[in-house]
Design a protein around this motif. Structure first.
Motif, PDB file in Angstrom:
ATOM      1  N   ASP A 321      42.178  52.451  36.147  1.00 23.40           N
ATOM      2  CA  ASP A 321      42.063  50.994  36.035  1.00 23.40           C
ATOM      3  C   ASP A 321      40.929  50.552  35.119  1.00 23.40           C
ATOM      4  O   ASP A 321      40.802  49.356  34.847  1.00 23.40           O
ATOM      5  N   VAL A 322      40.125  51.509  34.650  1.00 21.50           N
ATOM      6  CA  VAL A 322      38.939  51.150  33.857  1.00 21.50           C
ATOM      7  C   VAL A 322      39.302  50.409  32.573  1.00 21.50           C
ATOM      8  O   VAL A 322      38.658  49.397  32.239  1.00 21.50           O
ATOM      9  N   PRO A 323      40.319  50.847  31.779  1.00 17.59           N
ATOM     10  CA  PRO A 323      40.633  50.072  30.566  1.00 17.59           C
ATOM     11  C   PRO A 323      40.953  48.619  30.840  1.00 17.59           C
ATOM     12  O   PRO A 323      40.656  47.742  30.021  1.00 17.59           O
ATOM     13  N   GLY A 324      41.570  48.326  32.014  1.00 17.70           N
ATOM     14  CA  GLY A 324      41.889  46.941  32.336  1.00 17.70           C
ATOM     15  C   GLY A 324      40.673  46.085  32.598  1.00 17.70           C
ATOM     16  O   GLY A 324      40.758  44.858  32.549  1.00 17.70           O
ATOM     17  N   LEU A 325      39.526  46.724  32.887  1.00 19.56           N
ATOM     18  CA  LEU A 325      38.312  45.948  33.142  1.00 19.56           C
ATOM     19  C   LEU A 325      37.870  45.154  31.921  1.00 19.56           C
ATOM     20  O   LEU A 325      37.176  44.142  32.054  1.00 19.56           O
ATOM     21  N   PHE A 326      38.248  45.619  30.724  1.00 18.02           N
ATOM     22  CA  PHE A 326      37.807  44.958  29.502  1.00 18.02           C
ATOM     23  C   PHE A 326      38.790  43.886  29.036  1.00 18.02           C
ATOM     24  O   PHE A 326      38.620  43.323  27.968  1.00 18.02           O
ATOM     25  N   GLU A 327      39.821  43.619  29.853  1.00 18.76           N
ATOM     26  CA  GLU A 327      40.734  42.525  29.564  1.00 18.76           C
ATOM     27  C   GLU A 327      40.273  41.285  30.321  1.00 18.76           C
ATOM     28  O   GLU A 327      39.704  41.392  31.415  1.00 18.76           O
ATOM     29  N   PRO A 328      40.520  40.097  29.759  1.00 19.08           N
ATOM     30  CA  PRO A 328      40.075  38.869  30.434  1.00 19.08           C
ATOM     31  C   PRO A 328      40.714  38.696  31.800  1.00 19.08           C
ATOM     32  O   PRO A 328      41.898  38.986  32.004  1.00 19.08           O
ATOM     33  N   PHE A 329      39.911  38.262  32.762  1.00 19.93           N
ATOM     34  CA  PHE A 329      40.350  37.900  34.105  1.00 19.93           C
ATOM     35  C   PHE A 329      40.943  39.083  34.870  1.00 19.93           C
ATOM     36  O   PHE A 329      41.864  38.912  35.657  1.00 19.93           O
ATOM     37  N   ARG A 330      40.419  40.270  34.630  1.00 23.53           N
ATOM     38  CA  ARG A 330      40.920  41.427  35.369  1.00 23.53           C
ATOM     39  C   ARG A 330      39.756  42.170  36.003  1.00 23.53           C
ATOM     40  O   ARG A 330      38.655  42.212  35.459  1.00 23.53           O
ATOM     41  N   ARG A 331      40.044  42.796  37.139  1.00 23.52           N
ATOM     42  CA  ARG A 331      39.024  43.573  37.839  1.00 23.52           C
ATOM     43  C   ARG A 331      39.714  44.747  38.515  1.00 23.52           C
ATOM     44  O   ARG A 331      40.582  44.567  39.371  1.00 23.52           O
ATOM     45  N   GLY A 332      39.331  45.942  38.102  1.00 23.39           N
ATOM     46  CA  GLY A 332      39.911  47.130  38.711  1.00 23.39           C
ATOM     47  C   GLY A 332      41.414  47.193  38.590  1.00 23.39           C
ATOM     48  O   GLY A 332      42.104  47.674  39.473  1.00 23.39           O
ATOM     49  N   GLY A 333      41.966  46.686  37.435  1.00 25.56           N
ATOM     50  CA  GLY A 333      43.403  46.738  37.226  1.00 25.56           C
ATOM     51  C   GLY A 333      44.158  45.611  37.893  1.00 25.56           C
ATOM     52  O   GLY A 333      45.366  45.533  37.807  1.00 25.56           O
ATOM     53  N   ARG A 334      43.445  44.673  38.563  1.00 27.80           N
ATOM     54  CA  ARG A 334      44.100  43.560  39.241  1.00 27.80           C
ATOM     55  C   ARG A 334      43.662  42.261  38.591  1.00 27.80           C
ATOM     56  O   ARG A 334      42.559  42.154  38.056  1.00 27.80           O
ATOM     57  N   GLU A 335      44.546  41.275  38.651  1.00 28.81           N
ATOM     58  CA  GLU A 335      44.169  39.958  38.139  1.00 28.81           C
ATOM     59  C   GLU A 335      42.970  39.454  38.930  1.00 28.81           C
ATOM     60  O   GLU A 335      42.935  39.541  40.142  1.00 28.81           O
ATOM     61  N   ARG A 336      42.006  38.926  38.215  1.00 27.09           N
ATOM     62  CA  ARG A 336      40.807  38.489  38.934  1.00 27.09           C
ATOM     63  C   ARG A 336      40.664  36.979  38.828  1.00 27.09           C
ATOM     64  O   ARG A 336      39.743  36.449  38.213  1.00 27.09           O
ATOM     65  N   THR A 337      41.579  36.274  39.424  1.00 22.73           N
ATOM     66  CA  THR A 337      41.476  34.831  39.516  1.00 22.73           C
ATOM     67  C   THR A 337      40.929  34.470  40.882  1.00 22.73           C
ATOM     68  O   THR A 337      41.352  34.987  41.902  1.00 22.73           O
ATOM     69  N   GLY A 338      39.978  33.605  40.895  1.00 23.78           N
ATOM     70  CA  GLY A 338      39.376  33.195  42.147  1.00 23.78           C
ATOM     71  C   GLY A 338      38.379  34.184  42.682  1.00 23.78           C
ATOM     72  O   GLY A 338      37.869  34.022  43.780  1.00 23.78           O
ATOM     73  N   ALA A 339      38.071  35.246  41.942  1.00 26.55           N
ATOM     74  CA  ALA A 339      37.104  36.234  42.397  1.00 26.55           C
ATOM     75  C   ALA A 339      35.727  35.829  41.938  1.00 26.55           C
ATOM     76  O   ALA A 339      35.522  34.798  41.344  1.00 26.55           O
ATOM     77  N   ARG A 340      34.775  36.714  42.229  1.00 21.38           N
ATOM     78  CA  ARG A 340      33.406  36.413  41.827  1.00 21.38           C
ATOM     79  C   ARG A 340      33.308  36.394  40.312  1.00 21.38           C
ATOM     80  O   ARG A 340      33.813  37.272  39.637  1.00 21.38           O
ATOM     81  N   GLY A 341      32.579  35.415  39.778  1.00 20.27           N
ATOM     82  CA  GLY A 341      32.409  35.327  38.338  1.00 20.27           C
ATOM     83  C   GLY A 341      33.651  34.783  37.661  1.00 20.27           C
ATOM     84  O   GLY A 341      34.664  34.479  38.276  1.00 20.27           O
ATOM     85  N   SER A 342      33.569  34.641  36.340  1.00 20.77           N
ATOM     86  CA  SER A 342      34.683  34.096  35.565  1.00 20.77           C
ATOM     87  C   SER A 342      35.698  35.142  35.178  1.00 20.77           C
ATOM     88  O   SER A 342      36.805  34.817  34.759  1.00 20.77           O
ATOM     89  N   GLY A 343      35.344  36.425  35.311  1.00 22.03           N
ATOM     90  CA  GLY A 343      36.282  37.482  34.924  1.00 22.03           C
ATOM     91  C   GLY A 343      36.300  37.738  33.438  1.00 22.03           C
ATOM     92  O   GLY A 343      37.219  38.374  32.929  1.00 22.03           O
TER      93      GLY A 343
END
Length: 380
Positions: A321-343
């Protein structure tokens, strides 16, 4: 100009083939003409004054008979040769037109596909299955370009959707708080103060997201081209500033912070480079846990190369899941909406690295956490 008369590639190839074919036939006809004059000399092997008896019983001097024979051969060669040249020319032009059409058919498919392309038809491909020639290479290149465009469009759609969601959340919070408080006739000053604090926090979150989007757009705009500003900057200064900004949060989490900072001067935009170091350290603090560890290191592993390493403990991350960390709004391969920070932290880091000709990579740590390594060209 009429489509039938415009100088298409097929028409030019046909005309060129016809010119070459007719020209070659004309050269052969001239050579045959010259050979008749040079070869047909039977009188040279006979005695002067010898006569030749013809089929009608008449007799002619061999010289006269030879001249008549050569003239007759030339006339017959010219007549039949011109007819053959015309026939070959017509057949060659027609054949060249057909062959050129078949050879250029994949190009017409490329053109037709390009004309049909739109936001909803990017799934179409040429899928050429003919000979492995230049046309096949062009078709494969076109299909690969469409694959990249499709990926870019899908990424853009995800980005817009996630950005809209992230912006909608604090705005919805603000509107809900305001509506609920205003509809309460018995709301007192304390309730309004509470509402104001919630609105302020939500506006700060929205403002932070907008700032991050602007920085990301600025970084990506300079990727692949000359930086608008390039001056010497020591990454250790950016690290110190970031650690100072996160001092209270690190104290709250009781983090064990280890630093090994050596001069690491690079040439680039100081604002973007400082944001790079700030985002890495901010992420390392934000996604850490109580009594966790954080380590930062800068060094020069080779002449002309500067390295920044930021690592932290925290939740477990799958290396896949590490490559996905460098995509906007993603965290650990999952969409990171509503999570901590802007993503957008690591996506900004990635964009800043691309703008400075640097590379960035991350390794998941055993037991949880991440170590991010940025390698930049040193200042000359």
């Amino acid at each position: 100009m009429s489509p039938l008369m415009r100088p298409t590639l097929r028409l030019r190839l046909t005309v060129l083939n016809g010119i070459l074919l007719v020209g070659a036939g004309a050269i052969m006809l001239v050579l045959a003409w010259m050979l008749i004059d040079n070869v047909l000399h039977p009188a040279d092997s006979l005695l002067p004054g010898t006569e030749v008896a013809l089929a009608d019983g008449s007799r002619l001097p061999v010289e006269v008979w030879q001249d008549r024979m050569v003239a007759s051969a030339r006339a017959e060669l010219l007549a039949k040769g011109l007819l053959a040249l015309i026939a070959i020319g017509i057949a060659g032009v027609a054949g060249a037109y057909v062959v050129a059409g078949r050879a250029l058919r994949p190009l017409h498919r490329v053109t037709a596909t390009a004309q049909r392309l739109g936001g909803e038809t990017l799934d179409q491909r040429i899928r050429y299955s003919g000979a492995n020639d230049e046309v096949a290479e062009l078709a494969a290149t076109f299909d690969a370009m469409l694959d990249r465009l499709t990926e870019s469009f899908e990424s853009q759609k995800r980005f817009v959707a996630n950005a809209s969601h992230e912006l909608r959340t604090p705005l919805a919070v603000m509107r809900t708080e305001i509506d609920v408080t205003l509809s309460d006739d018995e709301a007192d000053i304390q309730e309004y103060r509470r509402m104001a604090m919630v609105v302020r926090d939500a506006s700060e979150r929205a403002n932070g997201l907008v700032d991050a989007l602007l920085i990301l757009a600025r970084s990506e705009a300079q990727s692949g081209r000359r930086l608008a500003r390039r001056v010497p900057f020591d990454l250790t200064d950016g690290v110190h500033a970031a650690l100072s900004a996160q001092k209270n949060e690190m104290a709250r989490l009781k983090l064990d912070v280890a630093t090994d900072l050596r001069p690491a001067v690079v040439a680039g935009d100081p604002g973007l480079l400082e944001r790079l170091a700030g985002n890495l350290i901010e992420n390392a603090v934000r996604y850490n846990h109580l009594h966790g560890r954080l380590w930062v290191r800068t060094d020069v592993p080779a002449p002309g190369v500067v390295r920044l390493v930021v690592g932290n403990t925290g939740f477990e991350v799958d290396q896949a899941d590490v490559p996905g960390l460098f995509e906007p709004f993603r965290r650990g391969g999952r969409e990171r909406t509503g999570a901590r920070g802007s993503g957008l932290g690591l996506s900004i880091v990635n964009a800043v690295c691309e703008a400075h000709g640097a590379t960035v990579g991350a390794v998941a740590q055993p037991g949880g956490g991440l170590e991010v390594t940025v390698t930049l060209p040193g200042a000359v």
